[in-house]
Every structure is written in C-alpha cells, then in structure tokens.
Design a protein around this motif. Structure first.
Motif: not given
Length: 187
Positions: A1-9
């Motif tokens: 989930q953290l990697n998904t948030l980083k990509r969106r950012f």
C-alpha cells in the motif's frame, strides 16, 4: 500500500520524496490569551511654536491588538498640554485633545511601517462643552516608519521611535507641521 501511495504521489508531479514543503508558518498569536495579545503604549511629541499657538506637548495613550507576529492594530487618545509662549511666559493650559487609530506592519527586524488616522481638536478649551464645535476638529492621515528598541526595564518593554508624514497637513488652518516625530513606550 505504501508503494501505491508513492506512485500516486509521483504521478501528481513529485519526482522524489525530497520535495520541499510549502513555506507555512502558523500564527503564533492564536494560541495566546487576549491579555498576551494586547499592547499598551504611550507616546509624546513636542510641537514648535507658530504665530497662532504656544508650544505644546502631546501625551498619548494607546491600546493595540496583535493580529499576528507581523501586524498590530489599535486605537488611542492624546492630550495637548500648552507650555506657554516662551521662558518669560510659562503657563500650563489645555490646548486640545485627539483620538487615534493605527496599524503597524513589521517589515524587517525592528522596523515597522506605521499608518493611522487621527481626529484632533486644535484649540484651547476650558470646559468639556467647548469640544462640541465640529469646525475645530482636524483630520490627519499618517504614514511612516517606526523602529522598536528593547529596553531592559521592569516597567517598559520597548521604546518606539516614529517618523510620520501627515497627508492632510495642508487642509488644516492654521497649517500644522507635515512631518511628526514621536517617541513612545510599550508596557
């Protein structure tokens, strides 16, 4: 989930996590009590003699409110004390009163831009009923520079030196001085 948030950012324009945050400083005055946001001050100025009036000294009292760390608004009053026409004729007389409003905005360090509006009664009076004459009340629109100096005293916190220009000085009869120099003290 953290990697998904980083990509969106990263999709919204941030290329790495070292992006600078916007320069935001909270208003430190909002956490203070009303008493700590109030600034009580005094000031005085001496006016040189003209052909119509004796030498006078203005004694002012003001109450300011700190909106934030860079701006103060307030109001006050002043009393004009007549000192006489010279060393041969020293007499203390009531030469007028005034009501003031002001705003101070900090530019850098201890330097401030100061502005204000004043209504001054510029005539001698003996009774309070004399102040009802509206033609004797004169307006002043002031702007200038102030400098505050810290004072190591139990009573005074700061000394304030002001140099102000009155934009309405020509509208007053008799004409008053266009540049005002005031010294004040804050408690």
């Amino acid at each position: 989930q953290l990697n998904t948030l980083k990509r969106r950012f990263e999709e919204f324009g941030a290329s790495n996590s070292n992006e600078e945050m916007p320069d935001f400083k909270p208003n430190e005055q909002k956490t203070k009590s009303l008493k700590d946001r109030l600034v009580v001050g005094t000031n005085f100025q001496t006016t040189s003699t003209r052909t119509y009036f004796p030498v006078t000294t203005d004694f002012g009292l003001s109450l300011g409110y700190k909106l934030n760390n860079k701006s103060i608004i307030g109001f006050g009053g002043a009393y004009k004390l007549g000192l006489g026409t010279g060393f041969n004729n020293i007499s203390l007389t009531h030469q007028g009163i005034g009501f003031r409003s002001f705003i101070d905005w900090k530019i850098k360090g201890n330097f401030w831009i100061s502005g204000g509006y004043e209504q001054n009664y510029l005539a001698a009076f003996r009774r309070m009923e004399d102040l009802n004459n509206p033609t004797v009340w004169k307006q002043s629109a002031l702007i200038g520079v102030s400098k505050t100096v810290d004072v190591k005293s139990k009573f005074f916190k700061k000394t304030k030196v002001q140099l102000l220009y009155d934009f309405l000085w020509r509208n007053q009869l008799p004409q008053t001085q266009p540049v005002l120099f005031r010294i004040g003290y804050n408690f």
